[in-house]
Motif scaffolding. Structure first.
Motif, mmCIF file in Angstrom:
data_model
loop_
_atom_site.group_PDB
_atom_site.id
_atom_site.type_symbol
_atom_site.label_atom_id
_atom_site.label_comp_id
_atom_site.label_asym_id
_atom_site.label_seq_id
_atom_site.Cartn_x
_atom_site.Cartn_y
_atom_site.Cartn_z
ATOM 1 N N GLU A 259 -11.770 -31.078 -21.116
ATOM 2 C CA GLU A 259 -11.088 -31.906 -21.848
ATOM 3 C C GLU A 259 -9.459 -31.776 -21.939
ATOM 4 O O GLU A 259 -9.059 -30.791 -22.621
ATOM 5 N N PRO A 260 -8.757 -32.464 -21.436
ATOM 6 C CA PRO A 260 -8.993 -33.573 -20.803
ATOM 7 C C PRO A 260 -9.444 -33.131 -19.164
ATOM 8 O O PRO A 260 -9.464 -32.288 -18.519
ATOM 9 N N SER A 261 -10.117 -34.210 -18.544
ATOM 10 C CA SER A 261 -10.640 -33.999 -17.210
ATOM 11 C C SER A 261 -10.134 -35.244 -16.262
ATOM 12 O O SER A 261 -9.490 -36.158 -16.651
ATOM 13 N N MET A 262 -10.100 -34.657 -15.176
ATOM 14 C CA MET A 262 -9.397 -35.357 -13.893
ATOM 15 C C MET A 262 -10.055 -35.632 -12.828
ATOM 16 O O MET A 262 -10.534 -34.491 -12.187
ATOM 17 N N GLU A 263 -10.248 -36.755 -12.125
ATOM 18 C CA GLU A 263 -10.693 -36.813 -10.531
ATOM 19 C C GLU A 263 -9.471 -36.414 -9.897
ATOM 20 O O GLU A 263 -8.290 -36.886 -10.011
ATOM 21 N N VAL A 264 -9.464 -35.724 -8.721
ATOM 22 C CA VAL A 264 -8.521 -35.656 -7.593
ATOM 23 C C VAL A 264 -8.896 -36.552 -6.425
ATOM 24 O O VAL A 264 -9.780 -36.319 -5.817
ATOM 25 N N ASP A 265 -7.888 -37.263 -6.212
ATOM 26 C CA ASP A 265 -7.963 -38.227 -4.849
ATOM 27 C C ASP A 265 -7.028 -37.690 -3.991
ATOM 28 O O ASP A 265 -5.733 -37.185 -4.240
ATOM 29 N N ILE A 266 -7.092 -37.897 -2.643
ATOM 30 C CA ILE A 266 -6.012 -37.638 -1.466
ATOM 31 C C ILE A 266 -5.929 -38.980 -0.731
ATOM 32 O O ILE A 266 -6.753 -39.793 -0.619
ATOM 33 N N GLY A 267 -4.707 -39.070 -0.037
ATOM 34 C CA GLY A 267 -4.432 -40.260 0.615
ATOM 35 C C GLY A 267 -5.161 -40.194 1.699
ATOM 36 O O GLY A 267 -5.307 -39.187 2.587
ATOM 37 N N TRP A 268 -5.768 -41.513 2.441
ATOM 38 C CA TRP A 268 -6.412 -41.402 3.628
ATOM 39 C C TRP A 268 -6.369 -42.880 3.963
ATOM 40 O O TRP A 268 -6.018 -43.760 3.520
ATOM 41 N N ASN A 269 -6.791 -43.221 5.461
ATOM 42 C CA ASN A 269 -7.012 -44.488 6.035
ATOM 43 C C ASN A 269 -8.405 -44.975 5.892
ATOM 44 O O ASN A 269 -9.063 -44.361 6.614
ATOM 45 N N ARG A 270 -8.681 -45.985 5.060
ATOM 46 C CA ARG A 270 -10.097 -46.318 5.011
ATOM 47 C C ARG A 270 -10.514 -46.810 6.346
ATOM 48 O O ARG A 270 -11.899 -46.555 6.759
ATOM 49 N N ARG A 271 -9.769 -47.421 7.304
ATOM 50 C CA ARG A 271 -10.286 -48.033 8.217
ATOM 51 C C ARG A 271 -10.486 -47.111 9.573
ATOM 52 O O ARG A 271 -11.316 -47.007 10.265
ATOM 53 N N THR A 272 -9.686 -46.049 9.624
ATOM 54 C CA THR A 272 -9.639 -45.261 10.627
ATOM 55 C C THR A 272 -10.159 -43.839 10.224
ATOM 56 O O THR A 272 -10.547 -42.993 11.182
ATOM 57 N N GLY A 273 -10.215 -43.458 8.982
ATOM 58 C CA GLY A 273 -10.685 -42.260 8.372
ATOM 59 C C GLY A 273 -9.742 -41.012 8.621
ATOM 60 O O GLY A 273 -9.989 -39.953 8.245
ATOM 61 N N GLU A 274 -8.321 -41.469 8.902
ATOM 62 C CA GLU A 274 -7.376 -40.370 8.889
ATOM 63 C C GLU A 274 -6.859 -39.995 7.576
ATOM 64 O O GLU A 274 -6.703 -40.935 6.744
ATOM 65 N N LEU A 275 -6.770 -38.835 7.320
ATOM 66 C CA LEU A 275 -6.140 -38.235 6.114
ATOM 67 C C LEU A 275 -4.731 -38.451 6.143
ATOM 68 O O LEU A 275 -4.105 -38.069 7.204
ATOM 69 N N GLY A 276 -4.267 -38.568 5.003
ATOM 70 C CA GLY A 276 -2.774 -38.342 4.771
ATOM 71 C C GLY A 276 -1.720 -39.653 4.704
ATOM 72 O O GLY A 276 -0.631 -39.567 4.715
ATOM 73 N N GLY A 277 -2.621 -40.790 5.166
ATOM 74 C CA GLY A 277 -1.982 -42.143 5.037
ATOM 75 C C GLY A 277 -2.793 -43.253 5.112
ATOM 76 O O GLY A 277 -3.995 -42.993 4.937
ATOM 77 N N GLY A 278 -2.125 -44.271 5.247
ATOM 78 C CA GLY A 278 -2.960 -45.612 5.370
ATOM 79 C C GLY A 278 -3.070 -46.440 3.913
ATOM 80 O O GLY A 278 -3.614 -47.416 3.950
ATOM 81 N N GLY A 279 -2.364 -45.721 2.569
ATOM 82 C CA GLY A 279 -2.552 -46.333 1.576
ATOM 83 C C GLY A 279 -3.519 -46.346 0.833
ATOM 84 O O GLY A 279 -3.541 -47.076 -0.246
ATOM 85 N N ASP A 280 -4.918 -45.737 1.312
ATOM 86 C CA ASP A 280 -6.202 -45.732 0.384
ATOM 87 C C ASP A 280 -6.096 -44.426 -0.209
ATOM 88 O O ASP A 280 -5.544 -43.517 0.008
ATOM 89 N N TRP A 281 -6.991 -44.254 -1.209
ATOM 90 C CA TRP A 281 -7.367 -42.889 -1.707
ATOM 91 C C TRP A 281 -8.878 -42.584 -1.891
ATOM 92 O O TRP A 281 -9.916 -43.482 -1.614
ATOM 93 N N LEU A 282 -9.226 -41.252 -1.669
ATOM 94 C CA LEU A 282 -10.498 -40.906 -1.482
ATOM 95 C C LEU A 282 -10.780 -39.724 -2.420
ATOM 96 O O LEU A 282 -9.744 -38.841 -2.377
ATOM 97 N N GLU A 283 -11.605 -39.812 -3.213
ATOM 98 C CA GLU A 283 -12.046 -38.809 -4.301
ATOM 99 C C GLU A 283 -12.591 -37.600 -3.737
ATOM 100 O O GLU A 283 -13.367 -37.467 -2.659
#
Length: 355
Positions: A259-283
């Motif tokens: 408390e408080p609690s937080m989920e941590v997301d990283i940037g990725w590309n949902r379409r290609t699965g590439e990490l670090g870019g693409g504008g999407d977030w992955l828990e």
């Protein structure tokens, strides 16, 4: 020896000498020395010999048998030697040729991931802690501020075992947080540790296994803030995935033990699965400041000491790092798969692989 025995001996010796291979020699042995063989028949017919001749006749037949056995043994040795010579002639080895390469083993990707986690967090001053996989539910749930009605305690999610410990039911630990409790009870703060290890939950599909691995971390010290948590996890994720500019986002959430609690997301590309870019977030993992009740349950004054904790699935981050789509492949012992995704035992875990 009588003339009939001498003739039989000569016939047997001639047949033995003419045997071209071990199989033919064995057929000669059976014909003369087998259960229905001619020499064996002479021994069986001794009852028909007059009593006054039986002793001499028996001695002569035994002498014949021993002589034939000796000739058989000699011929067997000759044939064995010839077979060995023929085999050696066909199995010659060119000792000047380079040796055939031997298949090398590889480190399982789960083991390598935990080695990398230990290396990265070790550089930050963390130590590795271990604990039992069979645990009392107080260490697994109660001390972590997980109430009795919480769904995680359901038989549908947790493997309960027969027996008790200190009056509490036994379970297969559902997370390695129980080791954090043991560490806080047994060591005075400050603490800085990670707990990689096996955990168990009643779930099984392409992305879940009833046995899986987690790595949880705990820091307890004076004046610990969310800024320390964010800096620690951001540095870890960028080092582990080898992307120096990996986007990391912290999002408000809820866990009973933080408390408080937080989920941590990283940037990725949902379409290609590439990490670090693409504008999407992955828990990627859960985290938060250690709940004051958890500190108090372990005899630590929350007014003096603060801390943060986090936890992640080892299989999950390994799948993301190596592009593995099915969790079950980790446990199928497919040598081809292990050779492809396994790591060389001669290559140490890197702190900043790929950066």
């Amino acid at each position: 020896m009588s003339d009939d025995l001498s003739a039989l001996q000569a016939e047997a010796e001639a047949a033995i000498a003419a045997a071209p291979d071990p199989r033919a020699l064995d057929a000669v042995r059976v014909a003369f020395m087998g259960k229905q063989g001619r020499i064996t028949g002479l021994l069986r017919s001794m009852g028909q010999v007059p009593p006054d001749e039986r002793k001499a006749r028996g001695a002569a037949v035994n002498a014949l048998r021993e002589a034939v056995e000796g000739v058989l043994a000699g011929r067997q040795a000759v044939l064995d030697q010839a077979a060995l010579a023929a085999r050696l002639a066909t199995e010659r080895m060119d000792v000047t040729l380079p040796p055939a390469p031997e298949a090398r083993g590889s480190i399982h990707p789960i083991s390598r991931t935990m080695e990398e986690m230990a290396a990265i967090f070790g550089a930050m001053g963390f130590t590795v802690a271990e604990g039992p996989e069979v645990e009392a539910d107080w260490y697994n749930f109660g001390a972590l501020n997980i109430p009795a009605h919480h769904s995680a305690r359901s038989d549908m999610d947790t493997f309960y075992l027969s027996g008790t410990h200190e009056g509490h039911p036994l379970v297969l630990r559902t997370h390695t947080s129980s080791v954090q409790i043991i560490s806080m009870l047994s060591e005075p703060p400050p603490l800085r540790l990670i707990v990689p290890g096996r955990t168990y939950r009643a779930d099984h599909d392409a992305t879940h296994s009833p046995m899986f691995h987690q790595c949880e971390g705990l820091v307890v010290d004076r004046h610990i803030t969310l800024a320390h948590l964010k800096g620690c996890l951001t540095d870890f994720l960028r080092a582990f995935f080898g992307i120096a500019t990996l986007p990391v986002r912290f999002r408000a959430s809820y866990f009973p033990f933080t408390e408080p609690s937080m989920e941590v997301d990283i940037g990725w590309n949902r379409r290609t699965g590439e990490l670090g870019g693409g504008g999407d977030w992955l828990e990627i993992l859960g985290s938060g400041m250690v709940h004051p009740k958890v500190l108090a349950n372990c005899g630590i004054d929350p007014r003096e000491w603060q801390g943060f904790a986090f936890g992640m699935g080892v299989e999950r981050v390994t799948m993301l790092k190596h592009g593995i789509s099915d969790l079950r492949l980790f446990y199928e012992s497919d040598i081809r798969w292990l050779r492809h995704y396994g790591a060389s035992p001669f290559q140490p875990a890197s702190l900043h692989e790929g950066v």
